[in-house]
Design a protein around this motif. Sequence first.
Motif, PDB file in Angstrom:
ATOM      1  N   VAL A  49      -6.212   7.013   9.468  1.00 32.85           N
ATOM      2  CA  VAL A  49      -5.762   7.432   8.144  1.00 32.85           C
ATOM      3  C   VAL A  49      -5.680   8.957   8.179  1.00 32.85           C
ATOM      4  N   ARG A  50      -4.564   9.518   7.754  1.00 28.18           N
ATOM      5  CA  ARG A  50      -4.346  10.953   7.883  1.00 28.18           C
ATOM      6  C   ARG A  50      -4.142  11.673   6.551  1.00 28.18           C
ATOM      7  N   ASP A  54      -3.866   8.496   0.979  1.00 34.06           N
ATOM      8  CA  ASP A  54      -4.269   7.239   1.611  1.00 34.06           C
ATOM      9  C   ASP A  54      -5.787   7.129   1.694  1.00 34.06           C
ATOM     10  N   LEU A  55      -6.446   8.238   2.034  1.00 33.32           N
ATOM     11  CA  LEU A  55      -7.913   8.235   2.043  1.00 33.32           C
ATOM     12  C   LEU A  55      -8.440   7.909   0.653  1.00 33.32           C
ATOM     13  N   ASP A  60     -12.557   6.328   8.315  1.00 33.70           N
ATOM     14  CA  ASP A  60     -11.128   6.171   8.064  1.00 33.70           C
ATOM     15  C   ASP A  60     -10.292   7.098   8.946  1.00 33.70           C
ATOM     16  N   VAL A  85      -3.697   1.141   3.296  1.00 34.62           N
ATOM     17  CA  VAL A  85      -4.572   1.212   4.472  1.00 34.62           C
ATOM     18  C   VAL A  85      -5.164  -0.164   4.770  1.00 34.62           C
ATOM     19  N   VAL A 126       1.083   3.329   7.447  1.00 38.05           N
ATOM     20  CA  VAL A 126       0.948   2.907   6.048  1.00 38.05           C
ATOM     21  C   VAL A 126       2.276   3.134   5.334  1.00 38.05           C
ATOM     22  N   LEU A 167      -2.238   5.516  11.453  1.00 40.54           N
ATOM     23  CA  LEU A 167      -2.120   4.171  10.899  1.00 40.54           C
ATOM     24  C   LEU A 167      -0.779   4.074  10.171  1.00 40.54           C
ATOM     25  N   HIS A 222      -7.788   4.161  -0.285  1.00 43.83           N
ATOM     26  CA  HIS A 222      -8.576   3.199   0.491  1.00 43.83           C
ATOM     27  C   HIS A 222     -10.060   3.259   0.145  1.00 43.83           C
TER      28      HIS A 222
END
Length: 175
Positions: A37-38, A42-43, A32, A157, A173, A171, A46
Amino acid sequence: MAPRTDYDGQTCSLARSLEVVGERWTLLIVRDLFFGVRRFTDLQAHLDIPRAVLSARLASLVQRGLVERRPYRPGRDAFHLTACGEELWPVVHALMQWGDRHFAGGGRRRVFLHAGCDAELADDGRCPVCGAQPAAADVETRPGPRAADGPRRADPVSVALRTPHRLLTPLPVAA
């Protein structure tokens, strides 16, 4: 005798590498991060990963030098792969290709292209047009032929990854 739970006593480079990236979730987090993905939230959304597990895995990756934290607002950090972490791209790509061949049931969910040639990478990670094995920053990912199979996830994500995206770029998002 109880089974071993680590590889500390071994001098094998593979065993030592597994100490860093072999825990459940770790390579998915790294994947990711390659996808751009930062943010922690979000991590977590997802990956459907428990907060405590994600915190522990990110802390380990930071401590081992594969990931760095960068503040993006007071009290909030973004996570970025370091040069050491980016070296895992060929490994991550190869594992995804292997999984597609043996466990995806008839096709790829994602494809990866050499952005400079707009050509899909071969299974070994090389560009069939120029012969280069591009670094992650020179790779674009797109949904593959099997992307629509199965349940369609609605987390930000997953939605953002429905369009082509250059690896290692943030990304976009929805917040």
